[in-house]
Every structure is written in structure tokens, then in C-alpha cells.
Write a protein that holds these residues in place. Structure first.
Motif, PDB file in Angstrom:
ATOM      1  N   ILE A   1       0.875  -1.179   0.000  1.00  0.00           N
ATOM      2  CA  ILE A   1       0.000   0.000   0.000  1.00  0.00           C
ATOM      3  C   ILE A   1       0.913   1.231   0.000  1.00  0.00           C
ATOM      4  O   ILE A   1       1.489   1.589   1.026  1.00  0.00           O
ATOM      5  N   TYR A   2       1.065   1.847  -1.169  1.00  0.00           N
ATOM      6  CA  TYR A   2       1.977   2.980  -1.311  1.00  0.00           C
ATOM      7  C   TYR A   2       1.348   4.275  -0.808  1.00  0.00           C
ATOM      8  O   TYR A   2       0.144   4.379  -0.633  1.00  0.00           O
ATOM      9  N   GLN A   3       2.218   5.264  -0.589  1.00  0.00           N
ATOM     10  CA  GLN A   3       1.806   6.605  -0.147  1.00  0.00           C
ATOM     11  C   GLN A   3       0.820   6.505   1.019  1.00  0.00           C
ATOM     12  O   GLN A   3      -0.237   7.126   1.031  1.00  0.00           O
ATOM     13  N   SER A   4       1.223   5.707   1.983  1.00  0.00           N
ATOM     14  CA  SER A   4       0.328   5.424   3.103  1.00  0.00           C
ATOM     15  C   SER A   4       1.135   5.334   4.393  1.00  0.00           C
ATOM     16  O   SER A   4       2.243   4.784   4.405  1.00  0.00           O
ATOM     17  N   VAL A   5       0.598   5.872   5.473  1.00  0.00           N
ATOM     18  CA  VAL A   5       1.235   5.795   6.786  1.00  0.00           C
ATOM     19  C   VAL A   5       0.197   5.386   7.824  1.00  0.00           C
ATOM     20  O   VAL A   5      -1.004   5.654   7.673  1.00  0.00           O
ATOM     21  N   ILE A   6       0.672   4.727   8.864  1.00  0.00           N
ATOM     22  CA  ILE A   6      -0.206   4.357   9.968  1.00  0.00           C
ATOM     23  C   ILE A   6      -0.448   5.592  10.834  1.00  0.00           C
ATOM     24  O   ILE A   6       0.489   6.216  11.321  1.00  0.00           O
ATOM     25  N   THR A   7      -1.704   5.937  11.011  1.00  0.00           N
ATOM     26  CA  THR A   7      -2.042   7.100  11.839  1.00  0.00           C
ATOM     27  C   THR A   7      -2.795   6.720  13.111  1.00  0.00           C
ATOM     28  O   THR A   7      -3.042   7.583  13.952  1.00  0.00           O
ATOM     29  N   GLY A   8      -3.153   5.440  13.239  1.00  0.00           N
ATOM     30  CA  GLY A   8      -3.842   5.017  14.451  1.00  0.00           C
ATOM     31  C   GLY A   8      -3.703   3.531  14.691  1.00  0.00           C
ATOM     32  O   GLY A   8      -3.666   2.734  13.741  1.00  0.00           O
ATOM     33  N   LEU A   9      -3.588   3.142  15.968  1.00  0.00           N
ATOM     34  CA  LEU A   9      -3.563   1.744  16.389  1.00  0.00           C
ATOM     35  C   LEU A   9      -4.831   1.495  17.179  1.00  0.00           C
ATOM     36  O   LEU A   9      -5.067   2.132  18.209  1.00  0.00           O
ATOM     37  N   ASN A  10      -5.653   0.577  16.715  1.00  0.00           N
ATOM     38  CA  ASN A  10      -6.996   0.414  17.277  1.00  0.00           C
ATOM     39  C   ASN A  10      -7.158  -0.944  17.947  1.00  0.00           C
ATOM     40  O   ASN A  10      -6.810  -1.980  17.375  1.00  0.00           O
ATOM     41  N   GLY A  11      -7.684  -0.941  19.153  1.00  0.00           N
ATOM     42  CA  GLY A  11      -7.920  -2.165  19.895  1.00  0.00           C
ATOM     43  C   GLY A  11      -7.813  -1.906  21.377  1.00  0.00           C
ATOM     44  O   GLY A  11      -7.463  -0.802  21.809  1.00  0.00           O
ATOM     45  N   ASN A  12      -8.123  -2.922  22.171  1.00  0.00           N
ATOM     46  CA  ASN A  12      -8.011  -2.804  23.622  1.00  0.00           C
ATOM     47  C   ASN A  12      -6.645  -3.311  24.092  1.00  0.00           C
ATOM     48  O   ASN A  12      -5.693  -2.563  24.177  1.00  0.00           O
TER      49      ASN A  12
END
Length: 335
Positions: free
Chosen positions: A200-211
Motif C-alpha cells: 500500500i503505497y503513499q500510506s502511513v499508519i495514523t492510528g492503532l486500534n484495539g483494547n
């Protein structure tokens, strides 16, 4: 007073320890880590193919073999000790550590690699909590990822290598990268692009979701991607302030590392450098190159102490130290 003190116990430092034993030198090994092996501990289950004459080895297997070889001549080993400064004294050098201990040595070999490496953190909410569960900065066990949906963040050599390694093991591998093309080695990129790995190009992780566990990541602020394991390969922060804090003037290379020569010499007579710690024209950035540097460093150290000493150690097949060991091995082989 030791003949040679080797700072760092990666491949260069461990081989230097063995080779100094061949040369009959009183040797000390010092490392800031609790174990021998250096940076290889960052990839214990990665397969290493490019060590001459050796079958492909896992990182941890190479550490074991190098460590066994390194202690063959009973060097003094000091672990959990960070050398912070080097100063000259009559007859050699004084090494000071962060714990207040000091070491004296006639010569020093810097095998510190790229310094003390710390993975660059992603810096998102929940990071510290998820590091305890399914957020990874190193891959310690491939079995952990079997039949899992894995997301790797990064596009350099390390990210590409891990994607290729995990592709036949995981259920699905995604690679997310902020640029529009990967930047690893060409052959490994081609292998990745011809596999089931989805980039997945031109993409960054902006959130980590879960408990307690990451259940999905947010990409570019909006897109949700369900995952079971997340690996971050954003490089390392290097702490390599030994040269800056030392009283001796160790010149640095304008690009990276210590300015050295092909014979492992530094700007300070009596201090030598090997492996990733040193840079010079013709430098080979392979483990095999680290062995070459280590032998040169030891040979130069030997001649620094004893100017009339021969330039190199006797080859191991004729070395007196191995006579009895060779007899035992030949007997086991029935030769």
C-alpha cells in the motif's frame, strides 16, 4: 594491562577476539549488551546466506558459532558495560565506563558497529501498551506470525526482507509505505512484487486500534485495515557518542563511521576499527568484510605492540594451538 581490548561483540569484535588469540595476545571483550552477538540479535531468525563457506544460517546460529570461536583462547569478557570514553596513558589507553569502572589496554579495537541501536518508535497512542502484545520492532520468532494477518510499516531493506520471509508463513502480509516505490535491494523488491504480499503505497499508519491487542490500524487518517500483528521497520536511532566523549581525537568519516584505512587504522595510533564502525575507500559492507577488517586490526595491533612481529598470524591449519584439537577431530572422522 591487556594487549588489546575490543569494544563491541558483533561479527567484527568476535572474530577479532579469535584472531588475537591466534596471535597470542592478552585480550578483553567489552559490550554494552548482556550477551555476545551485537546487532545480529535484532534478527535471530533471519536466514543469512552470504558468510563464505557456510551453509545458510539463522542469525542466532551464527551468533552461537561466532561466540564459540571468539572465546576459544579464553579472553576476558565484560558485558553490560558501556564504554563512554578513551584517554591515553603511559603504555596505552584508559577506557572509562558509565558504571565508573576503568580498563587499561595497550591497544584498542573499535567494533562498535553503528553504535547502540534503538528502533525508531511510531509514536502513536497505545504504542507502549501494544508493544507488550502484538506491536513489534524486531522479529524474534517466525512461529509467532504463522497463519496471521501481518502489516509491515516501512519500505527499506529490512521491511522488504521481512515481508519476503513472512509471506509463506503468514496468512496475509501487507506492506505500508509513505513513498510511491520501495527502496530495498532490487532482487528482493522483485521477489516481493511477484508474491502475494500487498503493498500500500503513499500510506502511513495514523492510528492503532484495539483494547489489549491491535485489531486494526488506521491508514492516512481514514482507512481501517484489520490486522493481527504489526511490525514497524522505520530504522534505528544510533547512540554512538564514544568518539565525542573521548579525550583522544578519533576522526570521523564525512559520510558515516570512523575515518579509517583499509588496514583498520584510525587517526589515533594504537586504536583500530573494524566492521560497520569504520569507513574507507573499498569498504565491503558484509559480515565477510567485518572478518577482513578484524584480522587487519589485530595484525596492526600486534605490530604496534611488537614492531618486529610478523605481519599476520600463522594459518590455523598449521597453528600449534590446534594440534591436539585437530587430532581429536581427525579421530572422530576416522582419518
Amino acid at each position: 594491562m591487556y594487549d588489546v581490548t575490543i569494544i563491541g561483540t558483533g561479527p567484527a569484535g568476535l572474530y577479532a577476539s579469535f584472531y588475537s588469540g591466534l596471535r597470542g595476545m592478552k585480550t578483553k571483550l567489552i559490550d554494552s549488551q548482556a550477551v555476545l552477538g551485537g546487532k545480529i540479535h535484532a534478527y535471530p531468525e533471519k536466514m543469512i546466506w552470504d558468510v563464505g563457506g557456510m551453509p545458510p544460517l539463522l542469525g542466532e546460529q551464527l551468533i552461537t558459532r561466532l561466540s564459540e570461536q571468539a572465546i576459544l583462547f579464553d579472553p576476558t569478557v565484560v558485558l553490560n558495560s558501556k564504554v563512554e570514553g578513551i584517554s591515553q596513558q603511559d603504555g596505552g589507553f584508559l577506557l572509562s565506563t558509565e558504571t565508573g569502572e576503568t580498563h587499561t589496554s595497550k591497544t584498542v579495537i573499535l567494533a562498535t558497529g553503528s553504535g547502540i541501536l534503538t528502533p525508531k518508535k511510531i509514536g502513536l497512542a497505545g504504542e507502549e501498551k501494544f508493544i507488550q502484545t502484538n506491536l513489534h520492532y524486531t522479529v524474534k520468532s517466525l512461529a509467532r506470525f504463522k497463519d496471521k494477518v501481518v502489516l509491515i510499516s516501512g519500505g527499506g531493506n529490512s521491511a522488504v526482507d521481512w515481508a519476503n520471509t513472512l509471506e509463506p508463513i503468514a496468512k496475509k502480509v501487507y506492506v505500508t509505505y509513505r513513498k510511491d516505490h520501495l527502496s530495498g535491494h532490487e532482487a528482493e523488491i522483485e521477489r516481493l512484487l511477484n508474491s502475494s504480499v500487498e503493498v500500500i503505497y503513499q500510506s502511513v499508519i495514523t492510528g492503532l486500534n484495539g483494547n489489549d491487542y491491535i485489531e486494526s490500524v488506521t491508514l492516512n487518517g481514514t482507512e481501517q485495515l484489520p490486522v493481527e500483528e504489526v511490525i514497524i521497520n522505520h530504522g534505528y536511532d544510533s547512540q554512538n557518542d564514544l568518539q565525542e566523549q573521548s579525550e583522544v581525537d578519533i576522526k570521523m568519516h564525512p559520510e558515516f563511521g570512523i575515518q579509517g584505512t583499509s588496514m583498520a587504522e584510525t587517526s589515533v595510533p594504537g586504536i583500530f576499527a573494524a566492521g560497520d564502525a569504520v569507513n574507507y575507500d573499498g569498504k565491503v559492507h558484509l559480515i565477510a568484510g567485518a572478518f577482513h577488517d578484524a584480522a587487519n586490526a589485530v595484525n596492526r595491533a600486534k605490530q604496534f605492540i611488537e614492531p618486529t612481529a610478523v605481519k599476520t598470524a600463522m594459518v590455523s591449519s598449521h597453528h600449534e594451538s590446534f594440534k591436539n584439537k585437530n587430532k581429536k577431530i581427525y579421530a572422530e572422522l576416522e582419518l
